[in-house]
Design a protein around this motif. Structure first.
Motif, PDB file in Angstrom:
ATOM      1  N   THR A 180     -15.845  15.474  27.606  1.00  0.00           N
ATOM      2  CA  THR A 180     -17.222  15.099  27.290  1.00  0.00           C
ATOM      3  C   THR A 180     -17.616  15.730  25.962  1.00  0.00           C
ATOM      4  OG1 THR A 180     -18.200  17.020  28.378  1.00  0.00           O
ATOM      5  CG2 THR A 180     -17.878  15.059  29.731  1.00  0.00           C
ATOM      6  N   THR A 181     -18.541  15.088  25.283  1.00  0.00           N
ATOM      7  CA  THR A 181     -19.082  15.715  24.087  1.00  0.00           C
ATOM      8  C   THR A 181     -20.147  16.708  24.527  1.00  0.00           C
ATOM      9  OG1 THR A 181     -20.453  13.755  23.947  1.00  0.00           O
ATOM     10  CG2 THR A 181     -18.682  13.945  22.364  1.00  0.00           C
ATOM     11  N   LEU A 182     -20.480  17.626  23.646  1.00  0.00           N
ATOM     12  CA  LEU A 182     -21.483  18.623  23.995  1.00  0.00           C
ATOM     13  C   LEU A 182     -22.868  18.011  23.905  1.00  0.00           C
ATOM     14  CD1 LEU A 182     -19.147  20.595  23.861  1.00  0.00           C
ATOM     15  CD2 LEU A 182     -20.727  22.216  22.844  1.00  0.00           C
ATOM     16  N   ASP A 183     -23.616  18.207  24.952  1.00  0.00           N
ATOM     17  CA  ASP A 183     -24.944  17.641  24.981  1.00  0.00           C
ATOM     18  C   ASP A 183     -25.882  18.469  24.115  1.00  0.00           C
ATOM     19  OD1 ASP A 183     -26.730  15.759  25.806  1.00  0.00           O
ATOM     20  OD2 ASP A 183     -25.981  15.844  27.873  1.00  0.00           O
ATOM     21  N   LYS A 184     -26.735  17.790  23.397  1.00  0.00           N
ATOM     22  CA  LYS A 184     -27.673  18.523  22.551  1.00  0.00           C
ATOM     23  C   LYS A 184     -28.713  19.266  23.396  1.00  0.00           C
ATOM     24  CE  LYS A 184     -26.159  17.579  18.417  1.00  0.00           C
ATOM     25  NZ  LYS A 184     -24.799  17.425  18.956  1.00  0.00           N
ATOM     26  N   LYS A 185     -29.087  18.652  24.485  1.00  0.00           N
ATOM     27  CA  LYS A 185     -30.047  19.319  25.361  1.00  0.00           C
ATOM     28  C   LYS A 185     -29.309  20.361  26.177  1.00  0.00           C
ATOM     29  CE  LYS A 185     -31.097  15.402  27.097  1.00  0.00           C
ATOM     30  NZ  LYS A 185     -31.536  14.484  28.133  1.00  0.00           N
ATOM     31  N   PHE A 205     -18.211  24.221  11.872  1.00  0.00           N
ATOM     32  CA  PHE A 205     -17.260  23.646  12.815  1.00  0.00           C
ATOM     33  C   PHE A 205     -17.863  23.642  14.215  1.00  0.00           C
ATOM     34  CE2 PHE A 205     -14.689  25.016   9.315  1.00  0.00           C
ATOM     35  CZ  PHE A 205     -13.745  24.012   9.191  1.00  0.00           C
ATOM     36  N   PRO A 206     -18.657  22.641  14.511  1.00  0.00           N
ATOM     37  CA  PRO A 206     -19.247  22.598  15.850  1.00  0.00           C
ATOM     38  C   PRO A 206     -18.173  22.282  16.891  1.00  0.00           C
ATOM     39  CG  PRO A 206     -19.738  20.581  14.668  1.00  0.00           C
ATOM     40  CD  PRO A 206     -19.019  21.477  13.707  1.00  0.00           C
ATOM     41  N   ILE A 207     -18.415  22.723  18.100  1.00  0.00           N
ATOM     42  CA  ILE A 207     -17.489  22.388  19.181  1.00  0.00           C
ATOM     43  C   ILE A 207     -17.647  20.903  19.481  1.00  0.00           C
ATOM     44  CG2 ILE A 207     -16.959  22.761  21.612  1.00  0.00           C
ATOM     45  CD1 ILE A 207     -17.966  25.656  21.130  1.00  0.00           C
ATOM     46  N   ALA A 208     -16.527  20.190  19.445  1.00  0.00           N
ATOM     47  CA  ALA A 208     -16.605  18.740  19.594  1.00  0.00           C
ATOM     48  C   ALA A 208     -16.585  18.317  21.053  1.00  0.00           C
ATOM     49  CB  ALA A 208     -15.458  18.081  18.840  1.00  0.00           C
ATOM     50  N   PHE A 209     -15.701  18.937  21.827  1.00  0.00           N
ATOM     51  CA  PHE A 209     -15.530  18.475  23.201  1.00  0.00           C
ATOM     52  C   PHE A 209     -15.443  19.615  24.202  1.00  0.00           C
ATOM     53  CE2 PHE A 209     -13.176  15.170  20.756  1.00  0.00           C
ATOM     54  CZ  PHE A 209     -14.059  14.140  21.006  1.00  0.00           C
ATOM     55  N   ASN A 210     -15.944  19.336  25.379  1.00  0.00           N
ATOM     56  CA  ASN A 210     -15.598  20.121  26.558  1.00  0.00           C
ATOM     57  C   ASN A 210     -14.493  19.375  27.280  1.00  0.00           C
ATOM     58  OD1 ASN A 210     -17.462  22.164  26.245  1.00  0.00           O
ATOM     59  ND2 ASN A 210     -19.058  21.041  27.337  1.00  0.00           N
ATOM     60  N   VAL A 211     -13.490  20.099  27.711  1.00  0.00           N
ATOM     61  CA  VAL A 211     -12.354  19.438  28.347  1.00  0.00           C
ATOM     62  C   VAL A 211     -12.068  20.081  29.704  1.00  0.00           C
ATOM     63  CG1 VAL A 211      -9.921  18.844  28.113  1.00  0.00           C
ATOM     64  CG2 VAL A 211     -11.348  18.956  26.089  1.00  0.00           C
ATOM     65  N   TRP A 212     -11.919  19.241  30.704  1.00  0.00           N
ATOM     66  CA  TRP A 212     -11.530  19.714  32.038  1.00  0.00           C
ATOM     67  C   TRP A 212     -10.140  19.216  32.349  1.00  0.00           C
ATOM     68  CZ3 TRP A 212     -16.426  18.480  30.683  1.00  0.00           C
ATOM     69  CH2 TRP A 212     -17.447  19.362  31.062  1.00  0.00           C
ATOM     70  N   LYS A 213      -9.399  20.017  33.084  1.00  0.00           N
ATOM     71  CA  LYS A 213      -8.098  19.544  33.545  1.00  0.00           C
ATOM     72  C   LYS A 213      -8.322  18.384  34.515  1.00  0.00           C
ATOM     73  CE  LYS A 213      -6.184  24.161  33.295  1.00  0.00           C
ATOM     74  NZ  LYS A 213      -6.051  25.373  34.094  1.00  0.00           N
ATOM     75  N   PRO A 214      -7.338  17.513  34.626  1.00  0.00           N
ATOM     76  CA  PRO A 214      -7.506  16.376  35.535  1.00  0.00           C
ATOM     77  C   PRO A 214      -7.808  16.869  36.946  1.00  0.00           C
ATOM     78  CG  PRO A 214      -5.512  16.126  34.232  1.00  0.00           C
ATOM     79  CD  PRO A 214      -6.041  17.484  33.954  1.00  0.00           C
ATOM     80  N   GLN A 215      -8.816  16.320  37.561  1.00  0.00           N
ATOM     81  CA  GLN A 215      -9.176  16.731  38.907  1.00  0.00           C
ATOM     82  C   GLN A 215      -9.926  15.596  39.586  1.00  0.00           C
ATOM     83  OE1 GLN A 215     -12.815  19.446  38.705  1.00  0.00           O
ATOM     84  NE2 GLN A 215     -11.836  19.836  36.745  1.00  0.00           N
TER      85      GLN A 215
END
Lengths: 277, 467
Positions: B193-198, B292-302
């Motif tokens: 997911t992308t990082l939410d601004k809120k 360099f903003p954080i672009a994505f949050n990444v979760w392992k497949p679940q």
């Protein structure tokens, strides 16, 4: 033989910078391959969408490749803007026409599929020795199994796009270093196939032929200023050791601006980790 | 590529996917030129290996033939993998220019588990990169329409979009690069997911992430943290003097090493929950705009992932485009800035992958997040399997691990004209580790270590009572 020019698509973003050139047409990609321009395929392959080894269109070209193609006259640029589509489709008659055309095309395609599927069905039944008869549920199944395809090429952006004169300049401004293009051209003139090389710590990696069949031999570093820049000893060690372990040769490149001919300006030095003694 | 040439193509594709399930893997590896007919599983096993290529062109016909075949195989695969979906599964997504994304009036499909936002009217809103990704794998059909579909149902005109059209909608190279990284991770099965601004709505490791509420804590924290940080390292330089040699007597080499260590100032990265929160509070106040903003949050497949309460991500990804003349590799300051803004499952805090621990340490808008705890059976199983392997490790192995893995870390996706390399960058703390000597090693402990080594034989697992 006069080659029809390949169309490469660039988009001028809101900030005035161009995106990398993309190619969507398979015939064009094949032509580029014949020129030794391989680019990088970036799109998901729909039939096997959960892997990154085999990818599909678009083909993404580096700035060097795009400029080389444009300057040699092998390609022409199709320039669009992010707003191009909405601007074109604001014209309602055009939108209607495109929509109708798409529907017609879809119907024709569906009809072809129906005919084919029915034929297959009949053949299958015959093979099994079952008498064929018309059943409504068969027809329904058939209807729901028709395939709708999303095209690669655009019909909307095909023609009548604005001409941006300075595409080449805008692409050039994307070079991370000035000498890159000269090094690229020089490698191309040697008949080599060039691809991005950051994975091996260089600017380019170089293949003697199509990467599908040939191993790469060289990792070419970012060009230095031949007269001015010092060579960092650690760079030599890092580059040559890494390259040697992956069975390649580390190639230092430099641009000598005192030479008059462009072709003469590029200098190469090969370095191999010998492990002698 | 035109459909007219291949009237039977879609059938071929559906036919093969159903057939491929029972194709044996061995069978498949033999004929690489039929790649188009293979499924994902068998495909992976037939990736051409190193030795199958030649050294260089030698001008023989045989080589020409092989090259020709390889190319044909490639282009056949590309031409014979149509993008799209069958009528019964078709999901139309309409590009919306104002939102710069797509809306699906009636959404269905597995992708909804990890992508899209459904509003109160039941429409699903896709972000632009999600839209491109789904269109590219044929899950949704991309359309453009003059009005939003629900308005003036009679009059709206929908125009199907091609992939080229969809790509032309990217607003900048940076957005396109972001998409390529997104698609790469998605194809590997990660949840991205992308990082939410809120920020108030998203899960956070930090208690107070609201900029309006942190003032008191920040001041207090900054005073405290100053003392804590500097005494550790920098101040030592001032207290050192050559008189030490006359006043002190070194009786063992560890003593010398220890004093030498004091000479080298070093920064200690936060390693505990308290230190992390302290540093966050201290630095929230003067944050400039991130390069360099954080672009994505990444979760392992679940399978248990929920869009509404995803919990803390497993990784965070920052993107750097190497060939962009306007960008440079992140400097030390940039890296620190990135480290400060990280907010994920800091894996070094919890030795086992304990879900309870992370649930207790997740906050949404300053309050504990109400993440449903997994069922009893699942947690137990998960914990017991991890505990056995991880806990009892010799001190020097632990040290090596600490040095290797570091503390806070993120993934830097480096883009080189379409090729993406992922680099993990983490904060290490060599300064606090006694690499050159083992402090206070008493003979009794050494005996214990040796004994346990023997009992485990050559398995390489060492237990120790040092604790």
């Amino acid at each position: 033989m006069v080659l029809e020019r390949v169309v490469i698509n660039v988009s001028v973003g809101d900030d005035g910078t161009v995106t990398n050139a993309l190619v969507f047409n398979l015939k064009d990609i094949r032509k580029l391959r014949d020129q030794g321009i391989c680019g990088v395929l970036c799109g998901s392959l729909p039939t096997i969408a959960q892997q990154n080894v085999f990818l599909s269109v678009p083909l993404r070209l580096s700035a060097e490749e795009a400029v080389w193609l444009l300057e040699k006259g092998y390609a022409k640029a199709n320039v669009s803007r992010p707003s191009s589509i909405s601007e074109k489709l604001r014209d309602e008659s055009l939108a209607n026409e495109l929509s109708e055309r798409a529907k017609l095309k879809m119907e024709r395609e569906f009809e072809r599929q129906r005919v084919y599927k029915r034929e297959q069905h009949v053949l299958k039944l015959r093979k099994l020795g079952i008498e064929e008869k018309y059943r409504n549920e068969d027809e329904q199944l058939l209807e729901s199994s028709l395939f709708y395809e999303v095209m690669n090429d655009s019909t909307i952006l095909r023609d009548g796009n604005e001409v941006v004169e300075d595409v080449v300049d805008r692409l050039r401004s994307k070079y991370s270093r000035d000498g890159n293009f000269k090094v690229f051209c020089s490698l191309k003139n040697h008949g080599l196939v060039v691809s991005p090389g950051a994975r091996f710590g260089g600017k380019f990696i170089v293949y003697p032929g199509d990467p599908l069949r040939y191993h790469s031999h060289m990792v070419v570093s970012s060009p230095l200023d031949y007269r001015q820049d010092p060579i960092d000893f650690r760079d030599i060690i890092n580059g040559s050791r890494l390259s040697t372990t992956v069975k390649k040769i580390w190639v230092l490149s430099g641009i000598d601006t005192e030479e008059e001919q462009d072709e003469e300006q590029v200098k190469f030095f090969s370095i191999e980790w010998a492990g002698f003694g | 590529m035109s459909t007219e040439d291949h009237p039977q193509r879609p059938e071929r594709a559906t036919e093969t996917t159903s057939k491929s399930d029972d194709v044996d893997e061995d069978e498949v590896a033999q004929d690489w030129s039929h790649a188009a007919k293979l499924s994902a599983k068998s495909m992976a096993s037939s990736i051409p290996k190193r030795g199958e290529k030649d050294y260089e062109p030698d001008g023989t016909n045989l080589q020409e033939l092989l090259l020709y075949r390889a190319r044909e195989a490639m282009f056949d695969t590309l031409a014979n993998s149509p993008r799209g979906s069958v009528v019964s599964n078709q999901v139309k997504a309409y590009y919306d220019q104002d939102y710069h994304g797509a809306v699906i009036p009636h959404a269905k499909g597995n992708f909804l588990q990890t992508m899209g936002n459904v509003d109160e009217k039941g429409r699903c809103w896709l972000k632009f990169h999600e839209f491109v990704y789904l269109a590219e794998r044929g899950t949704v059909l991309p359309f453009y329409c003059n009005q939003r579909p629900e308005k003036q149902a009679g009059r709206f005109v929908e125009v199907p979009l091609s992939m080229q059209d969809v790509y032309s909608l990217f607003r900048s190279q940076a957005e396109m690069d972001l998409y390529f990284v997104f698609a790469h991770l998605k194809r590997l099965g990660f949840i991205v997911t992308t990082l939410d601004k809120k920020r108030s709505a998203t899960a956070s490791f930090y208690l107070e992430d609201d900029p309006n509420r942190r003032t008191v804590g920040a001041i207090w924290g900054s005073m405290f943290a100053f003392l804590k940080l500097e005494t550790n390292s920098l101040m030592n330089v001032f207290f050192y003097s050559s008189w030490n040699f006359l006043l002190r007597r070194y009786t063992s080499s560890p003593q010398i090493y220890k004093d030498l260590k004091r000479l080298v100032p070093h920064r200690v990265p936060p390693k505990t929950i308290e230190a992390l929160r302290m540093e966050r509070a201290r630095l929230q106040a003067n944050r400039s705009k991130e390069r360099f903003p954080i672009a994505f949050n990444v979760w392992k497949p679940q399978t248990r992932f929920r869009k509404k309460s995803p919990g803390l991500p497993d990784f965070q990804v920052v993107i750097h485009s190497k060939n962009d003349a306007a960008q440079t590799f992140p400097s030390y300051v940039d890296l620190q800035e990135i480290f400060y803004s990280l907010d994920y499952k800091f894996e070094f805090l919890s030795e086992t992958d304990d879900e309870e621990f992370w649930i207790n340490n997740t906050f949404i808008g300053g309050r504990p997040a109400n993440i449903p705890k997994p069922k009893q059976g699942q947690t137990d199983e998960c914990n017991s399997s991890k505990k056995g392997g991880k806990k009892d490790v010799a001190a020097h192995v632990k040290q090596a691990r600490r040095l290797k893995n570091g503390y806070r870390s993120f993934l830097l996706a480096i883009i080189d004209d379409g090729l993406i390399s992922f680099v993990k960058i983490s904060e290490a703390d060599f300064g606090s580790e006694d690499v050159w000597f083992i402090p206070y090693k008493r003979p009794r402990d050494r005996k214990e270590v040796n004994k346990s080594k023997d009992s485990f034989g050559n398995k390489g697992i060492h237990t120790t009572s040092l604790k």
